[in-house]
Motif scaffolding. Structure first.
Motif, PDB file in Angstrom:
ATOM      1  N   TYR A 170       0.667  -1.158   0.029  1.00  0.00           N
ATOM      2  CA  TYR A 170      -0.089   0.125   0.001  1.00  0.00           C
ATOM      3  C   TYR A 170       1.084   1.230  -0.070  1.00  0.00           C
ATOM      4  CZ  TYR A 170      -3.675  -3.399   1.313  1.00  0.00           C
ATOM      5  OH  TYR A 170      -4.654  -4.311   1.411  1.00  0.00           O
ATOM      6  N   THR A 171       0.225   2.449  -0.014  1.00  0.00           N
ATOM      7  CA  THR A 171       0.900   3.819  -0.007  1.00  0.00           C
ATOM      8  C   THR A 171       2.086   3.852   0.931  1.00  0.00           C
ATOM      9  OG1 THR A 171      -1.010   4.490  -1.327  1.00  0.00           O
ATOM     10  CG2 THR A 171       0.801   6.294  -0.084  1.00  0.00           C
ATOM     11  N   LEU A 172       1.677   3.399   2.278  1.00  0.00           N
ATOM     12  CA  LEU A 172       2.481   3.893   3.096  1.00  0.00           C
ATOM     13  C   LEU A 172       3.801   2.709   3.182  1.00  0.00           C
ATOM     14  CD1 LEU A 172       0.133   4.598   6.420  1.00  0.00           C
ATOM     15  CD2 LEU A 172       1.828   5.958   5.243  1.00  0.00           C
ATOM     16  N   VAL A 174      -0.831   4.545 -10.280  1.00  0.00           N
ATOM     17  CA  VAL A 174      -1.937   3.516  -9.853  1.00  0.00           C
ATOM     18  C   VAL A 174      -1.062   2.284  -9.535  1.00  0.00           C
ATOM     19  CG1 VAL A 174      -4.064   2.437 -10.280  1.00  0.00           C
ATOM     20  CG2 VAL A 174      -3.185   4.227 -11.734  1.00  0.00           C
ATOM     21  N   ILE A 175      -1.176   2.175  -8.007  1.00  0.00           N
ATOM     22  CA  ILE A 175      -0.494   1.169  -7.373  1.00  0.00           C
ATOM     23  C   ILE A 175      -1.113  -0.238  -7.110  1.00  0.00           C
ATOM     24  CG2 ILE A 175       1.379   2.492  -6.357  1.00  0.00           C
ATOM     25  CD1 ILE A 175      -0.033   2.038  -3.650  1.00  0.00           C
ATOM     26  N   GLY A 176      -2.553   0.081  -7.010  1.00  0.00           N
ATOM     27  CA  GLY A 176      -3.418  -0.958  -6.815  1.00  0.00           C
ATOM     28  C   GLY A 176      -4.683  -0.798  -7.597  1.00  0.00           C
ATOM     29  N   GLU A 177      -5.619  -0.430  -6.760  1.00  0.00           N
ATOM     30  CA  GLU A 177      -6.784  -0.294  -7.485  1.00  0.00           C
ATOM     31  C   GLU A 177      -7.250   1.315  -7.869  1.00  0.00           C
ATOM     32  OE1 GLU A 177     -11.185  -2.297  -6.090  1.00  0.00           O
ATOM     33  OE2 GLU A 177      -9.612  -2.040  -4.204  1.00  0.00           O
ATOM     34  N   GLY A 178      -7.418   1.555  -9.079  1.00  0.00           N
ATOM     35  CA  GLY A 178      -8.016   2.753  -9.452  1.00  0.00           C
ATOM     36  C   GLY A 178      -9.654   3.007  -9.561  1.00  0.00           C
TER      37      GLY A 178
END
Lengths: 319, 293
Positions: free
Chosen positions: A71-73, A196-200
């Protein structure tokens, strides 16, 4: 943490279980089985390669939502240094589904903003499953304007099922919050790279995603509506999500074909969650490359090109 | 069945009589079910004389009622939709387009016209809700941006009447990007000091409300219009409780600070002309009330 396998990865899961078993045996017996383990590991890699060489859109959607996906963090930990989180929209609240703050990318000061999902039940609730409310979008806008004032490039990491559809969110102007961000991002006088790292997830993703570059991880998805939502509206049945995923063309590959995505960042074998370190390295390298291009441009030119880019989006004919 | 029809012997009752009201003669108010003489309704700008309900109207009727009769020019009508994704659900998108074009007589879900409002030059656009729920795909986005550019070129005010369920699913991410495209165009308009008035009519939700419709220098609602980001059904499913009466209606949005004002359709021309006259430092427009037909 034990690796979690998706349905279509079951053959790999079985092989991996066998390897674990052998390791266990190997630990408390004198027999040398390391050769056998190596052989099985090789098989597992070959099998993974084979399965991952022809994933369907639906399978990719499942990878994008994998419970162990970084995730982002996580990326703030591995790709960036010196992160200092900044909180609040100065109007109503601090939305924990949206995180942001100052950080450094290979020494360069930047503003990083992204949606944040939770890892366990408690955190998922706290992060509202990564679905921001208006205060989340307003915090993002505040941080973008802050970055603009000090000439810091902005990097946004997109990972959300969508903006939260709740009573309070409507009362506080979810629509306006998203719309205002789209309006502001068009004229920001500083580079903005969205990944976009996962769900957009639709407008809730786009609200931090308009910029000079749009990058996608290989198994990320980006769509106007979730496959489930689309299926229940157009097919009148949520069971058709698989067909909807295919029709929506929500994978990085399909979107790049439509010229909507500038670069796809390759994921490690089996997906980003299998090897955070090499995923982070690839993300960092790509970000640095695009950042160098954008920082070399005079601001006027940057904003002009961004607007040309946005202006040209869409497919229609003239008659 | 009315008391009168009950009196008629069943063998001389005409089946489905109540439904097949001759087109153009009688209408029924969708709110209070009052049966209305079509000509009366038209004279009242499709506002029910009984209950003041603002009936949904087509984009063309909307612009006819709003703009001065003289000096109207249609813009951007050459922009037409394409099926870039070869999208297919239970039907092909390509076929849906053709079918909807036939049934509505429009090429896509937005009509743009340049003209005058009580003598003030304006560019006006209106969503066509009967065209796939007024959904915004590439063609609608492009038409809107051309409307913005026409307003910029003439420095005339832009007015948009929205009525839309949101982004068009059949164009997937291309549709989503129209939110960015229309909003970016409005940012340019704002930089040049050209006013934009967004009139939100029933219903305005999803990607249209979360982009151009909420970005007016003035956001104006028609009475009791449904306006929101998520549709009420989605919210109900998410929060698992029944929604309060009047939730997501214009009056609710006014209460919560999202709208500048609610304007009765019959006063729309005059109210907006008075706003534009002041923003443009012009004399008070002719206030003598006129109803275009």
């Amino acid at each position: 943490m034990d690796l979690k396998f998706l349905d279509f990865e079951q053959p790999i899961a079985e092989l991996e279980a066998k390897i674990e078993q052998l390791r266990f045996v190997g630990d408390d017996s004198q027999i040398n089985i390391s050769g056998e383990i190596e052989r099985l590991k090789g098989n597992s890699r070959t099998l993974t390669k084979k399965i991952f060489s022809h994933l369907s859109s639906w399978q990719i959607a499942q990878l994008a939502r994998h419970p162990q996906r970084p995730y982002t963090l996580d990326y703030l930990d591995t790709v960036f240094t010196d992160f200092q989180e900044l909180h609040g929209d100065r109007m109503y609240a601090d939305d924990k589904a949206m995180v942001g703050g100052l950080a450094r990318l290979e020494g360069i000061p930047v503003m990083v903003i992204g949606q944040q999902k939770g890892r366990d039940t408690r955190e998922r609730v706290q992060r509202n499953y990564g679905m921001p409310r208006p205060e989340g979008y307003r915090k993002a806008m505040r941080l973008m304007k802050l970055a603009e004032r000090f000439g810091l490039p902005i990097i946004t990491l997109i990972d959300t099922p969508g903006a939260y559809p709740g009573v309070g969110a409507e009362e506080r102007g979810q629509s306006e919050a998203i719309a205002r961000n789209l309006f502001v991002m068009a004229t920001l006088k500083t580079p903005l790279i969205a990944v976009v790292i996962g769900e957009g997830g639709s407008g809730g993703a786009l609200a931090i995603g308009v910029g000079d570059r749009l990058l996608m991880l290989e198994y990320a998805i980006y769509s106007v509506i979730s496959p489930e939502g689309c299926a229940s509206i157009l097919w009148k049945s949520a069971d058709k999500a698989e067909a909807a995923a295919e029709a929506l063309g929500l994978t990085a590959e399909r979107l790049a074909e439509l010229d909507l995505v500038d670069e796809i960042i390759k994921e490690p074998l089996g997906g980003a969650h299998r090897d955070l370190e090499s995923m982070s390295e690839a993300l960092k390298t790509t970000l640095l490359k695009h950042l160098a291009d954008l920082q070399a441009m005079p601001t006027d030119k940057l904003v002009e090109l961004r607007n040309q880019r946005i202006r040209s989006m869409g497919r229609f004919r003239e008659a | 069945m009315s008391w009168f029809e009950k009196l008629i012997p069943s063998r001389i009752q005409t089946e489905g009589r109540t439904r097949s009201v001759p087109e153009g003669l009688w209408s029924k108010c969708s709110e209070c079910s009052a049966v209305l003489y079509r000509a009366d309704l038209e004279r009242n700008l499709f506002v029910c004389p009984q209950c003041e309900h603002h009936l949904r109207i087509s984009s063309r009727v909307r612009l006819d009622l709003f703009l001065d009769k003289e000096g109207r020019v249609e813009l951007a009508n050459e922009v037409q939709p394409v099926d870039a994704l070869k999208f297919r659900d239970t039907k092909r998108y390509k076929d849906r387009i053709v079918q909807t074009q036939k049934s509505t007589g429009e090429r896509d879900a937005m009509v743009v016209q340049k003209g005058f409002l009580m003598g003030i030059p304006v560019v006006a656009c209106a969503f066509e809700f009967s065209f796939m729920g007024g959904s915004m795909g590439s063609a609608v986005g492009e038409r809107f941006v051309r409307a913005v550019e026409a307003a910029l070129a003439d420095s005339s005010a832009l007015i948009c009447f929205s009525a839309s369920g949101g982004a068009r699913m059949q164009e997937s991410l291309l549709s989503l990007m129209q939110m960015a495209k229309t909003s970016a165009a409005l940012a340019r308009l704002a930089e040049h000091g050209v006013p934009f008035i967004s009139v939100l009519t029933d219903p305005t939700t999803g990607g249209v409300s979360a982009s151009l419709a909420m970005l007016g220098d003035l956001n104006v609602g028609e009475p009791k219009a449904l306006i929101g980001f998520a549709g009420p059904r989605v919210i109900e499913q998410t929060v698992r409780e029944t929604l309060p009466e009047g939730f997501q209606r214009s009056e609710f949005l006014l209460e919560h600070g999202a709208l500048d004002m609610i304007v009765d359709r019959r006063n729309m021309r005059e109210e907006l002309a008075r706003v534009l006259a002041k923003l443009g430092n012009l004399a008070h427009p002719v206030v003598e009330f006129e109803t275009p037909v």
